[in-house]
Design an enzyme around this catalytic site. Structure first.
Site, PDB file in Angstrom:
ATOM      1  CG  ASP A  11      -2.093   0.957   1.073  1.00  0.00           C
ATOM      2  OD1 ASP A  11      -2.314   1.435  -0.050  1.00  0.00           O
ATOM      3  OD2 ASP A  11      -2.794   1.214   2.068  1.00  0.00           O
ATOM      4  CD  GLU A  52      -2.397   3.650  -4.457  1.00  0.00           C
ATOM      5  OE1 GLU A  52      -3.383   3.838  -3.736  1.00  0.00           O
ATOM      6  OE2 GLU A  52      -2.413   3.803  -5.697  1.00  0.00           O
ATOM      7  CG  ASP A 126      -4.027   1.630   5.604  1.00  0.00           C
ATOM      8  OD1 ASP A 126      -3.972   2.466   4.697  1.00  0.00           O
ATOM      9  OD2 ASP A 126      -4.579   1.853   6.698  1.00  0.00           O
ATOM     10  CG  HIS A 181     -26.004  16.837  -2.749  1.00  0.00           C
ATOM     11  ND1 HIS A 181     -26.969  17.415  -1.945  1.00  0.00           N
ATOM     12  CD2 HIS A 181     -25.144  16.219  -1.905  1.00  0.00           C
ATOM     13  CE1 HIS A 181     -26.712  17.157  -0.677  1.00  0.00           C
ATOM     14  NE2 HIS A 181     -25.606  16.437  -0.619  1.00  0.00           N
ATOM     15  CD  GLU A 258     -20.973  13.350   3.120  1.00  0.00           C
ATOM     16  OE1 GLU A 258     -19.750  13.069   3.147  1.00  0.00           O
ATOM     17  OE2 GLU A 258     -21.426  14.515   3.118  1.00  0.00           O
TER      18      GLU A 258
END
Length: 379
Positions: A11, A52, A126, A181, A258
């Site tokens: 990662d 990466e 990670d 939005h 979201e």
């Protein structure tokens, strides 16, 4: 003793994209799952994709040093996995030498199989990458694990961008027009609105139409319109696509959704303050903290960066309209401006507000406008 078959988990990431970057890689015995090697390094200023690739290269190098003959390479970067499998073109010039280096390493093994895995299954690599990014951000040496030889530093990063006032050619940049939005009932009631599929209100639909006209004036020949899969975004995106020149279909991208606000979903800000005072304070204090049963802003930032990186890769020199939500757009702007996390609490984004930024192949970024709402004045 040589190890025949191993798993490489790799990662990388960047706090700013480009920004302070680092990678992590873990080599495991495929049969037992035992960790055979760990590698991590801060690599200065770079993009997510560069980090990466560097993680993959470090993992393959470690596997070769262990004498492995077969490798299962697992990453949560779909772009790197698809490019290494030959299914996606490598358009970014800064990634080509890294992909070539990784391909040369692949040739040293009898077999290498690439697999995309979700981030939660790549936690070890990670965590190593995040520790390296912390080191890059503070300017200290990376806290490299010592279970194998130290990672080799590979010179100047092709995505490093020196500071400069020199104007850049706009025709080589990918322009991202970021649109929040239009309003919903939850927007007006000041409720947490995350994964719940709340439709646009009547005012929100009017805002979407006005936004379509404004975006058409800014970019009449936009190459693509991409959207969060939630209906408040897709309805806004359709209004924009309908106003553009020619036929521009709306494509949904799951990573643009979201933040998941967990048990706070649909509750007012006051209700959350009253019921989860401690959890709210911790969440406000750190982007690594998630709401109960929800998602942290660190996790949101990682997936949104993957989405925007893929758009820059797919549409070099073109304009893409991105319709998303307040949290993802704030995080994109935070990273583009190399701001700290306090930026998230100080920036206000109106419903149907428009922000514009350019990104160049070498990692350069220019923010051209933030939260433009002039098109809503007559509503």
């Amino acid at each position: 003793m040589a190890v025949r078959a191993v798993v490489v988990e790799a990662d990388g990431g960047s706090r700013g994209n480009p920004g302070p970057a680092g990678y992590g890689a873990v080599v495991r015995d495929r049969a037992s799952g035992e960790v055979l090697a760990e590698r991590a390094e801060a690599i200065g200023t770079a993009t997510n994709n560069v980090a990466e690739y560097r993680g993959l290269i470090a993992g393959l190098e470690a596997a070769a040093e262990l004498g492995a003959t077969e490798v299962d390479a697992r990453m949560d970067s779909k772009l790197v996995v698809e490019q290494m499998c030959g299914r996606w073109q490598i358009k970014h010039p800064g990634l080509r030498p890294l992909a070539a280096q990784a391909a040369a390493l692949v040739g040293r093994f009898a077999a290498v199989r690439f697999q995309w895995i979700p981030r939660e299954r790549n936690r070890h690599a990670d965590a190593l990458a995040n520790a390296a990014m912390d080191a890059a951000a503070t300017g200290s040496a990376a806290g490299r694990p010592t279970r194998d030889a130290a990672t080799k530093r590979a010179g100047t990063d092709p995505a490093t961008t020196p500071a400069s006032w020199e104007p850049r050619p706009s025709d080589t940049a990918t322009r991202l027009i970021l649109v929040r939005h239009g309003e919903t009932e939850f927007t007006e009631q000041r409720r947490y609105s995350g994964r719940g599929d709340v439709p646009l209100s009547e005012r929100g639909r009017a805002q979407a139409r006005a936004t379509g006209a404004r975006v058409a004036a800014l970019a009449p020949a936009a190459a693509a319109v991409v959207s969060s899969p939630l209906s408040r975004c897709t309805a806004t995106a359709r209004a924009i696509a309908g106003a553009l020149r020619g036929t521009v279909p709306v494509r949904t991208v799951d990573d643009l959704i979201e933040c998941d606000f967990g048990v706070w979903e649909a509750r007012t800000f006051a209700e959350v303050r009253a019921g989860w005072q401690g959890e709210l304070d911790a969440w406000l204090a750190s982007t690594r903290v998630a709401p109960p049963d929800g998602e942290s802003f660190t996790e949101v930032a990682a997936r949104v960066a993957r989405a925007t990186d893929a758009l820059v890769e797919a549409y070099p020199g073109e304009t893409v309209v991105v319709v998303s939500h307040v949290s993802p757009i704030k995080l994109v702007l935070r990273d583009a401006l190399a701001a700290d996390d306090a930026f998230l609490h100080r920036l206000y984004l109106d419903a149907a507000g428009i922000s514009v930024l350019d990104r160049w192949p070498d990692g350069g970024v220019a923010v051209r406008s933030v939260n433009d709402t002039a098109h809503l004045a007559a509503l």
